[in-house]
Write a protein that holds these residues in place. Sequence first.
Motif, PDB file in Angstrom:
ATOM      1  N   LYS A 140       0.818  -1.219   0.000  1.00 32.06           N
ATOM      2  CA  LYS A 140       0.000   0.000   0.000  1.00 32.06           C
ATOM      3  C   LYS A 140       0.852   1.270   0.000  1.00 32.06           C
ATOM      4  O   LYS A 140       0.627   2.171  -0.810  1.00 32.06           O
ATOM      5  N   ASP A 141       1.814   1.364   0.902  1.00 37.01           N
ATOM      6  CA  ASP A 141       2.628   2.576   0.999  1.00 37.01           C
ATOM      7  C   ASP A 141       3.441   2.809  -0.269  1.00 37.01           C
ATOM      8  O   ASP A 141       3.560   3.939  -0.748  1.00 37.01           O
ATOM      9  N   GLU A 142       3.990   1.749  -0.820  1.00 36.66           N
ATOM     10  CA  GLU A 142       4.782   1.883  -2.041  1.00 36.66           C
ATOM     11  C   GLU A 142       3.913   2.251  -3.236  1.00 36.66           C
ATOM     12  O   GLU A 142       4.329   3.036  -4.092  1.00 36.66           O
ATOM     13  N   ALA A 143       2.702   1.683  -3.317  1.00 38.02           N
ATOM     14  CA  ALA A 143       1.792   2.029  -4.415  1.00 38.02           C
ATOM     15  C   ALA A 143       1.403   3.503  -4.336  1.00 38.02           C
ATOM     16  O   ALA A 143       1.333   4.189  -5.364  1.00 38.02           O
ATOM     17  N   GLU A 144       1.166   3.994  -3.130  1.00 35.86           N
ATOM     18  CA  GLU A 144       0.837   5.419  -2.976  1.00 35.86           C
ATOM     19  C   GLU A 144       2.033   6.302  -3.316  1.00 35.86           C
ATOM     20  O   GLU A 144       1.867   7.382  -3.897  1.00 35.86           O
ATOM     21  N   GLU A 145       3.241   5.865  -2.989  1.00 35.85           N
ATOM     22  CA  GLU A 145       4.448   6.609  -3.349  1.00 35.85           C
ATOM     23  C   GLU A 145       4.636   6.631  -4.871  1.00 35.85           C
ATOM     24  O   GLU A 145       4.980   7.667  -5.451  1.00 35.85           O
ATOM     25  N   LEU A 146       4.399   5.498  -5.522  1.00 38.95           N
ATOM     26  CA  LEU A 146       4.488   5.449  -6.980  1.00 38.95           C
ATOM     27  C   LEU A 146       3.440   6.356  -7.615  1.00 38.95           C
ATOM     28  O   LEU A 146       3.735   7.067  -8.580  1.00 38.95           O
ATOM     29  N   LEU A 147       2.241   6.355  -7.070  1.00 35.87           N
ATOM     30  CA  LEU A 147       1.185   7.241  -7.562  1.00 35.87           C
ATOM     31  C   LEU A 147       1.616   8.697  -7.464  1.00 35.87           C
ATOM     32  O   LEU A 147       1.440   9.472  -8.409  1.00 35.87           O
ATOM     33  N   LYS A 148       2.221   9.062  -6.357  1.00 31.97           N
ATOM     34  CA  LYS A 148       2.694  10.441  -6.173  1.00 31.97           C
ATOM     35  C   LYS A 148       3.755  10.797  -7.220  1.00 31.97           C
ATOM     36  O   LYS A 148       3.728  11.873  -7.808  1.00 31.97           O
ATOM     37  N   ARG A 149       4.683   9.887  -7.461  1.00 33.87           N
ATOM     38  CA  ARG A 149       5.749  10.149  -8.435  1.00 33.87           C
ATOM     39  C   ARG A 149       5.214  10.221  -9.864  1.00 33.87           C
ATOM     40  O   ARG A 149       5.656  11.052 -10.662  1.00 33.87           O
ATOM     41  N   LEU A 150       4.266   9.343 -10.198  1.00 35.26           N
ATOM     42  CA  LEU A 150       3.706   9.373 -11.542  1.00 35.26           C
ATOM     43  C   LEU A 150       2.801  10.582 -11.758  1.00 35.26           C
ATOM     44  O   LEU A 150       2.740  11.128 -12.856  1.00 35.26           O
ATOM     45  N   ARG A 151       2.097  11.001 -10.715  1.00 43.06           N
ATOM     46  CA  ARG A 151       1.252  12.201 -10.825  1.00 43.06           C
ATOM     47  C   ARG A 151       2.071  13.452 -11.115  1.00 43.06           C
ATOM     48  O   ARG A 151       1.574  14.384 -11.729  1.00 43.06           O
ATOM     49  N   ALA A 152       3.315  13.460 -10.657  1.00 42.83           N
ATOM     50  CA  ALA A 152       4.178  14.605 -10.939  1.00 42.83           C
ATOM     51  C   ALA A 152       4.540  14.690 -12.418  1.00 42.83           C
ATOM     52  O   ALA A 152       4.920  15.765 -12.890  1.00 42.83           O
ATOM     53  N   GLU A 153       4.409  13.585 -13.143  1.00 44.63           N
ATOM     54  CA  GLU A 153       4.801  13.544 -14.553  1.00 44.63           C
ATOM     55  C   GLU A 153       3.630  13.429 -15.526  1.00 44.63           C
ATOM     56  O   GLU A 153       3.734  13.882 -16.657  1.00 44.63           O
ATOM     57  N   LEU A 154       2.544  12.799 -15.087  1.00 39.90           N
ATOM     58  CA  LEU A 154       1.433  12.500 -15.993  1.00 39.90           C
ATOM     59  C   LEU A 154       0.103  12.935 -15.399  1.00 39.90           C
ATOM     60  O   LEU A 154      -0.071  12.919 -14.179  1.00 39.90           O
ATOM     61  N   PRO A 155      -0.861  13.276 -16.247  1.00 36.52           N
ATOM     62  CA  PRO A 155      -2.190  13.594 -15.726  1.00 36.52           C
ATOM     63  C   PRO A 155      -2.947  12.325 -15.348  1.00 36.52           C
ATOM     64  O   PRO A 155      -2.729  11.257 -15.916  1.00 36.52           O
ATOM     65  N   VAL A 156      -3.845  12.457 -14.380  1.00 41.05           N
ATOM     66  CA  VAL A 156      -4.735  11.360 -14.018  1.00 41.05           C
ATOM     67  C   VAL A 156      -6.042  11.629 -14.749  1.00 41.05           C
ATOM     68  O   VAL A 156      -6.768  12.552 -14.406  1.00 41.05           O
ATOM     69  N   ARG A 157      -6.316  10.830 -15.764  1.00 37.73           N
ATOM     70  CA  ARG A 157      -7.521  11.046 -16.566  1.00 37.73           C
ATOM     71  C   ARG A 157      -8.669  10.156 -16.138  1.00 37.73           C
ATOM     72  O   ARG A 157      -9.807  10.418 -16.479  1.00 37.73           O
ATOM     73  N   THR A 158      -8.376   9.093 -15.431  1.00 30.05           N
ATOM     74  CA  THR A 158      -9.422   8.184 -14.989  1.00 30.05           C
ATOM     75  C   THR A 158      -9.163   7.836 -13.533  1.00 30.05           C
ATOM     76  O   THR A 158      -8.076   7.419 -13.174  1.00 30.05           O
ATOM     77  N   TYR A 159     -10.169   8.029 -12.714  1.00 28.74           N
ATOM     78  CA  TYR A 159     -10.065   7.683 -11.297  1.00 28.74           C
ATOM     79  C   TYR A 159     -11.359   6.977 -10.951  1.00 28.74           C
ATOM     80  O   TYR A 159     -12.441   7.507 -11.156  1.00 28.74           O
ATOM     81  N   GLY A 160     -11.264   5.753 -10.461  1.00 25.61           N
ATOM     82  CA  GLY A 160     -12.496   5.000 -10.220  1.00 25.61           C
ATOM     83  C   GLY A 160     -12.377   4.062  -9.057  1.00 25.61           C
ATOM     84  O   GLY A 160     -11.347   3.975  -8.396  1.00 25.61           O
ATOM     85  N   SER A 161     -13.468   3.352  -8.828  1.00 29.63           N
ATOM     86  CA  SER A 161     -13.493   2.416  -7.717  1.00 29.63           C
ATOM     87  C   SER A 161     -13.696   0.986  -8.176  1.00 29.63           C
ATOM     88  O   SER A 161     -13.673   0.085  -7.365  1.00 29.63           O
ATOM     89  N   GLU A 162     -13.901   0.745  -9.457  1.00 28.01           N
ATOM     90  CA  GLU A 162     -14.091  -0.607  -9.944  1.00 28.01           C
ATOM     91  C   GLU A 162     -12.775  -1.218 -10.382  1.00 28.01           C
ATOM     92  O   GLU A 162     -11.926  -0.551 -10.937  1.00 28.01           O
ATOM     93  N   ARG A 163     -12.633  -2.498 -10.130  1.00 31.90           N
ATOM     94  CA  ARG A 163     -11.415  -3.203 -10.517  1.00 31.90           C
ATOM     95  C   ARG A 163     -11.456  -3.622 -11.987  1.00 31.90           C
ATOM     96  O   ARG A 163     -10.440  -3.701 -12.622  1.00 31.90           O
ATOM     97  N   LYS A 164     -12.620  -3.899 -12.508  1.00 32.68           N
ATOM     98  CA  LYS A 164     -12.719  -4.346 -13.893  1.00 32.68           C
ATOM     99  C   LYS A 164     -13.317  -3.223 -14.731  1.00 32.68           C
ATOM    100  O   LYS A 164     -14.390  -2.718 -14.453  1.00 32.68           O
ATOM    101  N   PHE A 165     -12.574  -2.837 -15.746  1.00 33.48           N
ATOM    102  CA  PHE A 165     -13.021  -1.741 -16.583  1.00 33.48           C
ATOM    103  C   PHE A 165     -12.465  -1.931 -17.981  1.00 33.48           C
ATOM    104  O   PHE A 165     -11.590  -2.742 -18.215  1.00 33.48           O
ATOM    105  N   THR A 166     -12.984  -1.177 -18.902  1.00 38.36           N
ATOM    106  CA  THR A 166     -12.467  -1.177 -20.268  1.00 38.36           C
ATOM    107  C   THR A 166     -12.214   0.261 -20.678  1.00 38.36           C
ATOM    108  O   THR A 166     -12.887   1.180 -20.219  1.00 38.36           O
ATOM    109  N   LEU A 167     -11.267   0.439 -21.545  1.00 34.66           N
ATOM    110  CA  LEU A 167     -10.993   1.778 -22.066  1.00 34.66           C
ATOM    111  C   LEU A 167     -11.696   1.983 -23.388  1.00 34.66           C
ATOM    112  O   LEU A 167     -11.903   1.121 -24.146  1.00 34.66           O
TER     113      LEU A 167
END
Length: 167
Positions: A140-167
Amino acid sequence: MITELIEDDHRLIIVKPNKSATWRTNLYALIAVSIPSLGAAIAFTLLGAWPILPFAGAELIGLGAALYYVNWKLEYRQVVTVHAATIKIEKGYFVPKRTWLWRRDDTALNVIDAKNQWEGPALWLHNKESRTTIGEFLNKDEAEELLKRLRAELPVRTYGSERKFTL
């Protein structure tokens, strides 16, 4: 485990599983188990109970194979290289087995909320044609740290609560 290197023209984010022991440490553990096991097997063989020796050898070969397999699986790497115009994602064990090269302005981050309080968010990098998961083996802590680092470089265009999705 997340390692980040910043060069003049790019940022390198290396994501790999946590490893509790190196291959050398695993070999020492295998030797520590082998000495008493083979010692007892040889002693019983000298007393006439020779069928014990092949089973002791098979047990040690099985243990060695299991240690090698786990060590090999923990050599997995995901490398995200962020340049000014491109994003390069590489996945593999010792060399990249899969590589994606996308334009940076077409690439975005997809964040899926954790199912429970012990999991971290699921992270996906995607563009218009394809997607790939990143850091699925992190805690959990590492995933949140990775999210923070990636957010600094890329936009978050999709944020959701479902595990199964399609683009």
